[in-house]
Design a protein around this motif. Structure first.
Motif, short mmCIF file in Angstrom:
data_model
loop_
_atom_site.label_atom_id
_atom_site.label_comp_id
_atom_site.label_asym_id
_atom_site.label_seq_id
_atom_site.Cartn_x
_atom_site.Cartn_y
_atom_site.Cartn_z
N GLY A 95 -2.49 2.21 20.25
CA GLY A 95 -1.71 2.30 19.23
C GLY A 95 -1.40 3.33 18.21
O GLY A 95 -1.94 4.50 18.86
N PRO A 96 -0.84 3.57 17.30
CA PRO A 96 -0.62 4.80 16.66
C PRO A 96 -1.95 5.35 16.29
O PRO A 96 -2.68 4.47 15.50
N THR A 97 -2.27 6.55 16.55
CA THR A 97 -3.59 6.96 16.17
C THR A 97 -3.49 7.98 15.45
O THR A 97 -2.63 9.08 15.54
N ILE A 98 -4.39 8.27 14.44
CA ILE A 98 -4.60 9.33 13.44
C ILE A 98 -6.08 9.79 13.19
O ILE A 98 -6.87 9.05 13.67
N ARG A 99 -6.18 10.84 12.50
CA ARG A 99 -7.53 11.25 11.84
C ARG A 99 -8.14 10.27 11.22
O ARG A 99 -7.37 9.65 10.24
N ASP A 100 -9.25 10.30 11.14
CA ASP A 100 -9.90 9.03 10.15
C ASP A 100 -9.85 9.57 8.73
O ASP A 100 -10.07 8.66 7.93
N ASP A 101 -9.99 10.98 8.58
CA ASP A 101 -9.99 11.60 7.35
C ASP A 101 -8.54 11.29 6.62
O ASP A 101 -8.33 11.69 5.55
N ALA A 102 -7.48 10.78 7.32
CA ALA A 102 -6.19 10.65 6.65
C ALA A 102 -6.28 9.08 6.22
O ALA A 102 -5.04 8.89 5.77
N VAL A 103 -7.13 8.34 6.22
CA VAL A 103 -7.19 7.03 5.97
C VAL A 103 -8.34 6.89 4.77
O VAL A 103 -9.47 7.43 5.20
N ARG A 104 -8.02 6.37 3.63
CA ARG A 104 -9.39 6.10 2.62
C ARG A 104 -8.85 4.78 2.27
O ARG A 104 -7.86 4.44 1.48
N TYR A 105 -10.07 3.82 2.06
CA TYR A 105 -9.80 2.59 1.45
C TYR A 105 -8.56 1.88 2.13
O TYR A 105 -7.95 1.11 1.33
N ASN A 106 -8.41 1.89 3.42
CA ASN A 106 -7.20 1.29 4.13
C ASN A 106 -5.98 1.44 3.60
O ASN A 106 -5.00 0.91 3.49
N LYS A 107 -5.70 2.87 3.22
CA LYS A 107 -4.68 3.56 2.76
C LYS A 107 -4.43 4.86 3.14
O LYS A 107 -5.33 5.62 3.48
N ALA A 108 -3.06 5.31 3.46
CA ALA A 108 -2.73 6.57 3.93
C ALA A 108 -1.47 7.00 3.06
O ALA A 108 -0.70 6.19 2.63
N LEU A 109 -1.41 8.25 2.96
CA LEU A 109 -0.36 8.77 2.38
C LEU A 109 0.83 9.20 3.17
O LEU A 109 0.64 10.16 3.92
N VAL A 110 1.76 8.41 3.37
CA VAL A 110 3.05 8.64 4.06
C VAL A 110 4.08 9.45 3.28
O VAL A 110 4.24 9.17 2.28
N LEU A 111 4.96 10.09 4.28
CA LEU A 111 6.26 10.87 3.74
C LEU A 111 7.43 10.12 4.08
O LEU A 111 7.51 9.76 5.17
N GLN A 112 7.98 9.73 2.72
CA GLN A 112 9.25 8.99 3.00
C GLN A 112 10.21 9.48 2.20
O GLN A 112 10.10 9.19 0.77
N LYS A 113 11.42 9.90 2.72
CA LYS A 113 12.60 10.31 1.91
C LYS A 113 12.26 11.18 0.71
O LYS A 113 12.79 11.08 -0.57
N GLY A 114 11.42 12.16 0.95
CA GLY A 114 11.08 13.04 -0.07
C GLY A 114 10.05 12.73 -0.88
O GLY A 114 9.74 13.23 -1.90
N LYS A 115 9.36 11.37 -0.94
CA LYS A 115 8.51 10.98 -1.72
C LYS A 115 7.12 10.79 -0.84
O LYS A 115 7.12 10.36 0.32
N LEU A 116 5.96 10.60 -1.67
CA LEU A 116 4.88 10.10 -0.98
C LEU A 116 4.44 8.64 -1.24
O LEU A 116 4.95 8.37 -2.52
N LYS A 117 3.93 8.00 -0.49
CA LYS A 117 3.56 6.66 -0.70
C LYS A 117 2.31 6.20 -0.09
O LYS A 117 2.04 6.63 0.96
N GLN A 118 1.55 5.61 -0.98
CA GLN A 118 0.29 5.29 -0.53
C GLN A 118 0.57 3.87 0.33
O GLN A 118 0.93 2.64 -0.22
N GLN A 119 0.32 4.12 1.62
CA GLN A 119 0.69 3.03 2.66
C GLN A 119 -0.72 2.10 3.12
O GLN A 119 -1.44 2.80 3.35
N ASN A 120 -0.53 0.79 2.75
CA ASN A 120 -1.71 0.11 3.20
C ASN A 120 -1.80 -0.18 4.99
O ASN A 120 -0.52 -0.34 5.48
N VAL A 121 -3.05 0.13 5.53
CA VAL A 121 -2.75 -0.09 6.97
C VAL A 121 -4.11 -0.79 7.30
O VAL A 121 -4.87 -1.07 6.58
N VAL A 122 -3.82 -1.46 8.58
CA VAL A 122 -5.11 -2.32 9.21
C VAL A 122 -5.49 -1.47 10.28
O VAL A 122 -5.00 -1.16 11.30
N ILE A 123 -6.84 -1.04 10.33
CA ILE A 123 -7.66 -0.13 11.21
C ILE A 123 -7.90 -1.28 12.35
O ILE A 123 -8.68 -2.28 12.39
N GLY A 124 -7.56 -0.89 13.59
CA GLY A 124 -8.06 -1.80 14.77
C GLY A 124 -9.22 -1.12 15.39
O GLY A 124 -10.21 -1.91 15.92
#
Length: 462
Positions: A368-397
């Motif tokens: 699946g989509p794979t990222i560095r573990d320090d890019a996630v904290r408390y099941n949240k990642a900061l994603v880039l969307q339309k010039g804004k940052l968003k705290q995105q909820n993620v489920v770690i597999g």
């Protein structure tokens, strides 16, 4: 008087700073912008959670070659211990000198039978002539009135015919014996005086018994090399996690960086060794090695820039994830390097029976989509969307080697910050450091006037 001015100036400065801090903290309408650099993108990968152990290459089966006495005496053994053989390789040569003697004996027997048959046929000819003469005699009248005419040969022909019938039976028996002897002669003539036994399997000659063998022992022992097995030993702490069907990566020590693939076909229920780490028992695990050539490759190592992208593409579609508990980790986990861009080139390398190997048994696997573990904290990642940052909820597999496979919440190629700084709130604007050497007219249009001015000012101050 001057002291009053100083006190008043200090009071004004304190008041100015306090008011600005209050406005910055409490005024939600202020559009704050953060500068980001080196964003990363989620890559499609397969991570594996493995357990490492050691093993030895063994033969999947053993074939024995025994003496075949009907083929004669052993003339020579044509192979040596340790020799690699293929199907059809000559193994043992027999010499059968007794066949010639037996053929001569059978031919002599047939010749004697033929003489006997000729003698019987001559006797039969004489009897047939005697029978014919007897039957040609005239009839004789009976001794008393009313008696019928009596043929004079009646009493004489019966014993003659009996003798002829006996001769015919004896001739048939002789012909049957001759036919059986001739069949044996033909068979022995088809069998060469030198017979070579060929191998029916591909493998290694592990033992040549030769003259040292006892009655009933084999001449040769052949360890089959197709397929090969590896037997690894797992301690009692981890054996309950191992089961048939799990995949294994094997790294033969003599092949250096090359690897081969296998599958577990049996997990031992009884320990074969009791000298493992911390005195634990070691259980045998049988691994069937897949056919094919060895490949180059070692377990992938985590790289600080593995997910780095210079200009991440902003996704137009927003994907809402679900909050969930973070998946477990395993200290023995390693990532898989089976992606297309990391695929290893195949190289020819032969495995050797008895070779020692390092074995990585796959306990869990997820793609699946794979990222560095320090890019996630408390099941949240900061994603880039339309010039804004968003705290995105993620489920770690799955967590392996400082990387996460995300089950839900991220898509392949979705850009995000390298480190999850949750002090940055959803909706915060961001700007990226510009690479002035590669700016084009098209890229310039991605910035608003405000963003361009801030970037220009930032670069000028630097």
């Amino acid at each position: 008087m001057r002291r009053k001015y100083y006190m008043l100036a200090a009071l004004l400065i304190i008041l100015f700073v306090t008011v600005n801090m209050f406005l910055l903290e409490d005024n939600k309408d202020i559009d704050r912008t953060v500068l980001i650099s080196k964003p990363i993108a989620a890559k499609e990968k397969t991570l594996k959670k493995t357990f490492g152990t050691e093993g030895v290459v063994e033969s999947s089966s053993v074939t024995y070659v025994y003496v075949e006495k009907d083929k004669g005496e052993i003339q020579s053994i044509l192979v040596e211990e340790g020799q690699y053989i293929e199907e059809g390789t000559p193994l043992v040569e027999y010499r059968n000198d007794s066949a010639k003697v037996e053929i001569e004996s059978l031919e002599q027997g047939n010749a004697e039978l033929e003489l006997e048959k000729e003698k019987l046929l001559e006797d039969r000819t004489v009897l047939e002539e005697e029978l014919s003469e007897t039957e040609s005699l005239p009839d004789i009248d009976g001794e008393e009135e009313g008696d019928e005419h009596v043929h004079p040969s009646y009493d004489q022909t019966r014993p003659i015919q009996y003798e002829i019938n006996n001769i015919d039976y004896s001739v048939k028996q002789i012909e049957l014996k001759q036919a059986n002897n001739q069949a044996k002669i033909d068979h022995l003539k088809d069998v060469s005086s030198e017979i070579v036994i060929e191998s029916e399997v591909t493998g290694i000659i592990t033992e040549v018994h030769g003259e040292r063998r006892a009655d009933g022992d084999p001449i040769l022992t052949i360890a089959s090399s197709n397929p090969l097995w590896a037997v690894a030993y797992v301690d009692e702490e981890h054996i309950h996690k191992v089961e048939p069907g799990q995949t294994v990566l094997l790294y033969p020590e003599f092949m250096k960086a090359n690897r081969v693939f296998g599958n577990i076909i049996d997990v031992g229920a009884y320990p074969e060794k009791k000298d493992g780490a911390d005195g634990q028992s070691l259980y045998p695990v049988t691994i069937e090695i897949e056919e094919g050539e060895a490949e180059e490759g070692e377990p992938a190592e985590d790289s600080a820039d593995d997910n780095q992208v210079e200009e991440p593409e902003v996704l137009e579609e927003e994907f809402e994830g679900e909050d969930d508990a973070e998946g477990g980790t395993d200290e023995l986990a390693v990532p898989s390097d089976e992606s297309d861009e990391d695929a290893a080139e195949s190289q020819t390398a032969s495995l050797r029976i008895g070779a020692h190997m390092n074995a990585d048994i796959t306990l869990a696997e997820l793609t699946g989509p794979t990222i560095r573990d320090d890019a996630v904290r408390y099941n949240k990642a900061l994603v880039l969307q339309k010039g804004k940052l968003k705290q995105q909820n993620v489920v770690i597999g799955l967590h392996a080697d400082k990387q996460y496979v995300i089950k839900k919440g991220l898509k392949k190629g979705q850009p995000l910050l390298r480190e999850a700084d949750l002090t940055i709130k959803t909706g915060t604007s961001y700007i990226k450091a510009a690479d002035w050497d590669s700016l084009t007219k098209k890229r310039m249009k991605q910035f608003t006037g405000k963003e361009f001015s801030l970037l220009y000012l930032h670069g000028l101050l630097r």
